[in-house]
Structures are given as structure tokens and as C-alpha cells.
Scaffold this motif. Structure first.
Motif, PDB file in Angstrom:
ATOM      1  N   CYS A 290    -143.041 -13.734  68.469  1.00 35.67           N
ATOM      2  CA  CYS A 290    -141.941 -13.720  69.260  1.00 35.67           C
ATOM      3  C   CYS A 290    -142.285 -14.606  70.413  1.00 35.67           C
ATOM      4  O   CYS A 290    -143.715 -15.244  70.643  1.00 35.67           O
ATOM      5  CB  CYS A 290    -141.254 -12.624  69.730  1.00 35.67           C
ATOM      6  SG  CYS A 290    -140.112 -12.175  68.868  1.00 35.67           S
ATOM      7  N   GLY A 291    -141.714 -15.672  71.422  1.00 40.94           N
ATOM      8  CA  GLY A 291    -141.788 -16.257  72.271  1.00 40.94           C
ATOM      9  C   GLY A 291    -140.849 -15.974  73.405  1.00 40.94           C
ATOM     10  O   GLY A 291    -140.126 -15.463  73.159  1.00 40.94           O
ATOM     11  N   TYR A 292    -140.869 -16.160  74.880  1.00 41.86           N
ATOM     12  CA  TYR A 292    -140.051 -15.686  75.745  1.00 41.86           C
ATOM     13  C   TYR A 292    -139.655 -17.231  76.633  1.00 41.86           C
ATOM     14  O   TYR A 292    -141.343 -17.212  76.765  1.00 41.86           O
ATOM     15  CB  TYR A 292    -140.265 -14.977  76.494  1.00 41.86           C
ATOM     16  CG  TYR A 292    -138.887 -15.464  77.490  1.00 41.86           C
ATOM     17  CD1 TYR A 292    -137.784 -13.943  77.531  1.00 41.86           C
ATOM     18  CD2 TYR A 292    -139.049 -14.985  79.114  1.00 41.86           C
ATOM     19  CE1 TYR A 292    -137.168 -14.068  78.089  1.00 41.86           C
ATOM     20  CE2 TYR A 292    -138.644 -14.598  79.785  1.00 41.86           C
ATOM     21  CZ  TYR A 292    -137.052 -14.385  79.693  1.00 41.86           C
ATOM     22  OH  TYR A 292    -135.707 -14.079  80.292  1.00 41.86           O
TER      23      TYR A 292
ATOM     24  N   ILE B 206    -135.906 -29.526  84.720  1.00 40.50           N
ATOM     25  CA  ILE B 206    -136.363 -28.448  84.773  1.00 40.50           C
ATOM     26  C   ILE B 206    -137.834 -27.832  84.400  1.00 40.50           C
ATOM     27  O   ILE B 206    -137.300 -27.668  83.210  1.00 40.50           O
ATOM     28  CB  ILE B 206    -135.036 -27.488  84.829  1.00 40.50           C
ATOM     29  CG1 ILE B 206    -133.341 -27.827  86.143  1.00 40.50           C
ATOM     30  CG2 ILE B 206    -135.552 -25.943  84.909  1.00 40.50           C
ATOM     31  CD1 ILE B 206    -132.485 -26.840  85.066  1.00 40.50           C
ATOM     32  N   THR B 207    -138.304 -27.790  85.144  1.00 39.16           N
ATOM     33  CA  THR B 207    -139.796 -27.177  84.650  1.00 39.16           C
ATOM     34  C   THR B 207    -139.439 -26.029  83.602  1.00 39.16           C
ATOM     35  O   THR B 207    -138.278 -25.037  84.415  1.00 39.16           O
ATOM     36  CB  THR B 207    -140.550 -27.097  85.913  1.00 39.16           C
ATOM     37  OG1 THR B 207    -141.032 -28.097  86.788  1.00 39.16           O
ATOM     38  CG2 THR B 207    -142.302 -26.441  85.182  1.00 39.16           C
ATOM     39  N   LYS B 208    -139.940 -25.891  82.637  1.00 40.87           N
ATOM     40  CA  LYS B 208    -139.960 -24.548  82.084  1.00 40.87           C
ATOM     41  C   LYS B 208    -141.089 -23.984  81.364  1.00 40.87           C
ATOM     42  O   LYS B 208    -142.236 -23.945  81.110  1.00 40.87           O
ATOM     43  CB  LYS B 208    -139.712 -25.177  80.218  1.00 40.87           C
ATOM     44  CG  LYS B 208    -138.851 -24.589  79.494  1.00 40.87           C
ATOM     45  CD  LYS B 208    -137.351 -24.496  79.914  1.00 40.87           C
ATOM     46  CE  LYS B 208    -136.151 -23.702  78.136  1.00 40.87           C
ATOM     47  NZ  LYS B 208    -136.072 -22.064  78.912  1.00 40.87           N
ATOM     48  N   VAL B 209    -141.153 -22.852  82.261  1.00 40.73           N
ATOM     49  CA  VAL B 209    -141.583 -21.350  81.969  1.00 40.73           C
ATOM     50  C   VAL B 209    -141.948 -20.958  80.579  1.00 40.73           C
ATOM     51  O   VAL B 209    -140.918 -21.123  79.765  1.00 40.73           O
ATOM     52  CB  VAL B 209    -141.942 -20.699  83.045  1.00 40.73           C
ATOM     53  CG1 VAL B 209    -142.774 -19.350  82.238  1.00 40.73           C
ATOM     54  CG2 VAL B 209    -141.462 -21.184  83.791  1.00 40.73           C
ATOM     55  N   THR B 210    -143.238 -21.215  79.581  1.00 43.66           N
ATOM     56  CA  THR B 210    -142.696 -20.506  78.733  1.00 43.66           C
ATOM     57  C   THR B 210    -144.223 -20.117  77.854  1.00 43.66           C
ATOM     58  O   THR B 210    -144.824 -19.197  79.071  1.00 43.66           O
ATOM     59  CB  THR B 210    -143.173 -22.324  77.360  1.00 43.66           C
ATOM     60  OG1 THR B 210    -144.880 -22.451  77.690  1.00 43.66           O
ATOM     61  CG2 THR B 210    -142.699 -23.286  77.538  1.00 43.66           C
ATOM     62  N   SER B 211    -144.198 -19.055  76.822  1.00 47.18           N
ATOM     63  CA  SER B 211    -144.861 -17.694  76.939  1.00 47.18           C
ATOM     64  C   SER B 211    -145.099 -17.266  75.527  1.00 47.18           C
ATOM     65  O   SER B 211    -143.854 -18.782  74.443  1.00 47.18           O
ATOM     66  CB  SER B 211    -144.717 -16.812  77.700  1.00 47.18           C
ATOM     67  OG  SER B 211    -143.086 -16.467  76.708  1.00 47.18           O
TER      68      SER B 211
ATOM     69  N   ASP C  21    -144.882 -24.053  73.665  1.00 47.78           N
ATOM     70  CA  ASP C  21    -145.195 -24.607  75.088  1.00 47.78           C
ATOM     71  C   ASP C  21    -144.957 -25.796  74.298  1.00 47.78           C
ATOM     72  O   ASP C  21    -144.265 -26.666  74.908  1.00 47.78           O
ATOM     73  CB  ASP C  21    -146.296 -24.387  75.231  1.00 47.78           C
ATOM     74  CG  ASP C  21    -146.526 -25.118  76.664  1.00 47.78           C
ATOM     75  OD1 ASP C  21    -145.879 -24.743  77.853  1.00 47.78           O
ATOM     76  OD2 ASP C  21    -147.419 -26.053  76.768  1.00 47.78           O
ATOM     77  N   ALA C  22    -145.622 -26.506  73.351  1.00 48.98           N
ATOM     78  CA  ALA C  22    -145.700 -27.874  72.644  1.00 48.98           C
ATOM     79  C   ALA C  22    -144.033 -28.258  72.567  1.00 48.98           C
ATOM     80  O   ALA C  22    -143.425 -29.707  72.631  1.00 48.98           O
ATOM     81  CB  ALA C  22    -146.457 -28.110  71.653  1.00 48.98           C
TER      82      ALA C  22
ATOM     83  N   HIS D   5    -144.485 -24.956  81.777  1.00 49.96           N
ATOM     84  CA  HIS D   5    -145.694 -23.705  82.361  1.00 49.96           C
ATOM     85  C   HIS D   5    -145.809 -22.939  80.856  1.00 49.96           C
ATOM     86  O   HIS D   5    -145.543 -22.176  80.917  1.00 49.96           O
ATOM     87  CB  HIS D   5    -145.447 -23.453  83.854  1.00 49.96           C
ATOM     88  CG  HIS D   5    -146.192 -22.710  84.613  1.00 49.96           C
ATOM     89  ND1 HIS D   5    -147.739 -23.135  85.260  1.00 49.96           N
ATOM     90  CD2 HIS D   5    -146.398 -20.740  83.670  1.00 49.96           C
ATOM     91  CE1 HIS D   5    -147.529 -22.029  85.439  1.00 49.96           C
ATOM     92  NE2 HIS D   5    -147.277 -20.774  84.784  1.00 49.96           N
ATOM     93  N   LEU D   6    -146.689 -22.735  80.733  1.00 48.37           N
ATOM     94  CA  LEU D   6    -147.350 -21.951  79.844  1.00 48.37           C
ATOM     95  C   LEU D   6    -147.763 -20.581  80.715  1.00 48.37           C
ATOM     96  O   LEU D   6    -149.097 -20.667  81.171  1.00 48.37           O
ATOM     97  CB  LEU D   6    -148.570 -22.401  78.652  1.00 48.37           C
ATOM     98  CG  LEU D   6    -148.914 -21.177  77.678  1.00 48.37           C
ATOM     99  CD1 LEU D   6    -147.587 -20.150  77.094  1.00 48.37           C
ATOM    100  CD2 LEU D   6    -149.558 -21.966  75.956  1.00 48.37           C
ATOM    101  N   ALA D   7    -146.962 -19.507  80.335  1.00 43.06           N
ATOM    102  CA  ALA D   7    -147.481 -18.563  80.955  1.00 43.06           C
ATOM    103  C   ALA D   7    -148.663 -17.697  80.164  1.00 43.06           C
ATOM    104  O   ALA D   7    -148.267 -17.949  78.628  1.00 43.06           O
ATOM    105  CB  ALA D   7    -146.056 -17.766  81.714  1.00 43.06           C
TER     106      ALA D   7
END
Length: 422
Positions: A150-152, A169-174, A185-186, A197-199
Motif C-alpha cells: 500500500c501507499g498513501y 501542487i507538491t505531492k506528499v507520498t509514502s 514516489d517515482a 515529498h516522500l514521507a
């Protein structure tokens, strides 16, 4: 890894995302609404988030492109599933995970080894792994982080904003593992011009999103409270804010109605999780209570203004400008303009509502209000609730009765035109 992407939910969030991904990948857009799918197949987006030309381009792309469907069988060959359904609250302001659970069930039924499920819906920290993953496991018979991952990546769509669109818009990924985090993230980085931004974890990404809206909610609640205080002191709140904003670090929020499916809802998700772990969130809930009180406050101020100007309330003709939850947007979900309308009706006022952006059918079905299609008479009371650009061209002198008052909730109109503003 070759990506084949399914977007689950084609509303304000899902459709723009599907269109951008479809420019580089094979994308299947899934939605439970046949009416929505049929309209999109004709390049008609009722949310107005995607231009007709952009939609036609990806629908006709034979190499990558977008396929639209209501059939879960059509998404079973995908290996990336992105869930973008809404996360509302119930009548008691408790999180309602129904859309998320149903979507997870659909996705779980088609999951295969090594597939990745990414959630974009706003939730409290831990919800993806605690609420959604068990459904995916049950339906797929696969084990989390062994059979599937999973990812969020929280959505940051600003409905009606034609400048800050999804790719800008900058995207937060995880991800559920460090490796999956890099994969997610990629994937987003391949379409997001503003970068990502990889959390460090899914919970961090979930928390980051929910506090974005909670922070904004609290800041607006503060200036709404100021508006109530300054009203009693007979001071124009906007004049005060304009003066204060000359200091470099002053945050220039404005008073108003706080509705919609994000700011007016998401803080309750964080509050609920806080309560579950034994903490009563004081500021978050206080901000929600204050903002939810503004519709009745506005109606009361309108009533006082009318009485002060000797307008007979029971026979007054009232015009409310706007019913959507924000400007230049057709979305009426959780609009707080309805609170103003209902409070004015409670005062026995005869209210017409004009909103060229809203769907007549949706407003009728949701709120029982027959919108007027044009303004063809004069009114004793005009309440500017939503600052659609359409209203800027109205000749207010032609629609105001000889004895009339004009209240500007948004504070965006010329002060020489109105009588009072929030």
C-alpha cells in the motif's frame, strides 16, 4: 515495472489525476455512477476540473490513454490502484468510511501478487493500515506487505482553482515499506511538475494531510471570532485585518462560511482518532463549533440590518447570491450557505437563491430549493454568500428595491455597493 493504473472514483480528485496519468500510462477510470461515466465518455466534466479538450485527448489515445468503466472486471489487469473516493462524516460528525470500505472491497476482489494500492482520501493517521488493509486482505486472500502493498498520497486539489492544478501542487507520498515508498514516489514524480515529498511512513503522510485542513479551519475560526467581537464594537473586521496584514508575519485569513468536503469535515477525523487514544482535542473542536455557528450568525446580522432600516421582514423579498461551498465551483457538498438560507427561512423571510454555477437538479434533490434561473425583480434584502466571478457583472442598483439592504458575507464587493460585510 510497467504500470497499468486504475483510478477508483472519478470526482474532483480522481478525474484530474486519471487524465494526467493517462498521458503517460494506460489508465482505467472506475466509478459507480453510470451517469458520471457516460458524461465523461462524452468529454463532459460537470465538476469543471478538466477541460473538454484534455479529456478528449486521453480518451482517444490508443497507446496509453484513459478507459472509463463501472465494471470492476475492467480493472483486474491493473497493477496500481489509486483510491480517490470521499471520506465524509455522519450526522454526529463521526468519520464515515463507507465509500472507502466499498472501494477497498472492489479493489481487493481483483488484487494480484505484488499489486500496489494507493489511497488519496483524507483520513486520520493509521486509517489506511487499520481500516482499509484488513478489507483488502479479506477480499484478496493475500497478505499485506507480502502479497500486496500500500501507499498513501493525500490529495491537495483546490476545486475551481485553474492555477494550482494537480501537477502544480507538491505531492506528499509514502509506502508501506521503504522500497514501496520509493516506487510510489517515482510514480507520482513522473507527472507532478511541482515535485514530491516522500514521507517516512503512511501514518506521517496521513497526519500531514489532515493537519493541513485542521490548521486552516482553526485560523478561519479565529478571524470569525474576531468578526463577532468587532461587530459588537462597530468596527469593520476587514479594515482591521488589512491594517494588521502590513506586518510581515501576520497570516491574512478572512472571516466566512467554512464548508465543503475538506476543511469542514477533515478536522473531525483527527479529533475522532485523538479521542480513541484518550485525548480530548480542545482547539480543533472549538474551531469546528465556531465555524459551524457562522451561518446562523450571518442570518441574525442580516435580520438586525433589515430591522434597523425599517424593512418589514414578513413581506421582504430576499435574494441570496450563491449556494455552492466556495467561489467559481459547482460543488454543493456540505455547503454552509445552506445554513444561512435555513436561518433566514426560520425568520419567516421569503428567500430566492441565485447561483449560475450550481446544478439546479442537485440543489433541488439535496436541499429542496428551486434555484431561480435569472434575476428579474428587485429585492429588499440581498445577501452575498459566495463570491462567484459571475456576480461581479451584476448591476446591483437594478436589483435593489428603493428601501433595501445589502450584506456581503465574503467581503469581496465594493464597499460603496454594500451596506455591511462580515
Amino acid at each position: 515495472m510497467s504500470y497499468s493504473i486504475a483510478i477508483i472514483g472519478l470526482g474532483y480528485v480522481g478525474l484530474p489525476l486519471a487524465v494526467e496519468f493517462a498521458k503517460k500510462y494506460k489508465v482505467v477510470g472506475f466509478d459507480i455512477s453510470e451517469n458520471r461515466i457516460n458524461a465523461l465518455k462524452n468529454a463532459n466534466d460537470s465538476t469543471l476540473e478538466v477541460e473538454e479538450s484534455n479529456l478528449k485527448e486521453v480518451l482517444s489515445d490508443n497507446e496509453n490513454g484513459l478507459i472509463l468503466t463501472t465494471n470492476p472486471d475492467h480493472i483486474k489487469d491493473c497493477n496500481i490502484y489509486i483510491v480517490t473516493v470521499p471520506t465524509p462524516v455522519d450526522k454526529n460528525n463521526k468519520p464515515d468510511f463507507t465509500p472507502l470500505l466499498k472501494s477497498s472491497k472492489v479493489v481487493g476482489s481483483v488484487l494480484r501478487q505484488n499489486d500496489i494500492v494507493i489511497y488519496e482520501s483524507t483520513v486520520y493517521p493509521g486509517a489506511t493500515e487499520e481500516v482499509c488493509v484488513p478489507v483488502l486482505e479479506e477480499e484478496s486472500k493475500l497478505t499485506f506487505n507480502k502479497g500486496f502493498f500500500c501507499g498513501y498520497s493525500p490529495e491537495r486539489i483546490n476545486p475551481g482553482d485553474k492555477t494550482r492544478t494537480v501537477t502544480k501542487i507538491t505531492k506528499v507520498t509514502s509506502g508501506s515499506t521503504p522500497e514501496i515508498g520509493k516506487t510510489v514516489d517515482a510514480l507520482y514524480k513522473s507527472i507532478i511538475e511541482a515535485g514530491t515529498h516522500l514521507a517516512p511512513s503512511i501514518k506521517v503522510a496521513e497526519a500531514a494531510k489532515v493537519i493541513e485542513n485542521a490548521q486552516r479551519d482553526i485560523n478561519i475560526a479565529f478571524v470569525n471570532e474576531l468578526a463577532k467581537i468587532f461587530n459588537l464594537l462597530n468596527i469593520d473586521t476587514h479594515d482591521v485585518l488589512e491594517a494588521a496584514a502590513t506586518k510581515w508575519n501576520f497570516l491574512h485569513y478572512k472571516p466566512g462560511l467554512v464548508g465543503g468536503h475538506c476543511i469542514g469535515v477533515d478536522p473531525f477525523y483527527l479529533a475522532q482518532k485523538a479521542l480513541e487514544v484518550g485525548y480530548h482535542p480542545e482547539i480543533i473542536l472549538a474551531g469546528r463549533r465556531l465555524n459551524d455557528s457562522m451561518g446562523e450568525f450571518v442570518a441574525t446580522e442580516v435580520l438586525k440590518l433589515a430591522v434597523k432600516n425599517n424593512i418589514e421582514i414578513n413581506t421582504a423579498k430576499v435574494l441570496m447570491l450563491g449556494i455552492t461551498f466556495k467561489e467559481n465551483c459547482p460543488d454543493i457538498r456540505n455547503t454552509k450557505a445552506i445554513d444561512v438560507y435555513r436561518a433566514l427561512n426560520d425568520f419567516n423571510m421569503n428567500v430566492d437563491v441565485y447561483d449560475p454555477r450550481a446544478s439546479f437538479e442537485e440543489v433541488k434533490a439535496e436541499y429542496g430549493i428551486e434555484l431561480i434561473k435569472s434575476i428579474n425583480k428587485t429585492y429588499n434584502i440581498i445577501v452575498h454568500c459566495v463570491s462567484h466571478s459571475d456576480f461581479e457583472t451584476l448591476n446591483f442598483s437594478e436589483i435593489r428595491s428603493k428601501n433595501s439592504v445589502f450584506y456581503d458575507v465574503k467581503g469581496t464587493l465594493d464597499v460603496n455597493v454594500i451596506d455591511k460585510r462580515l
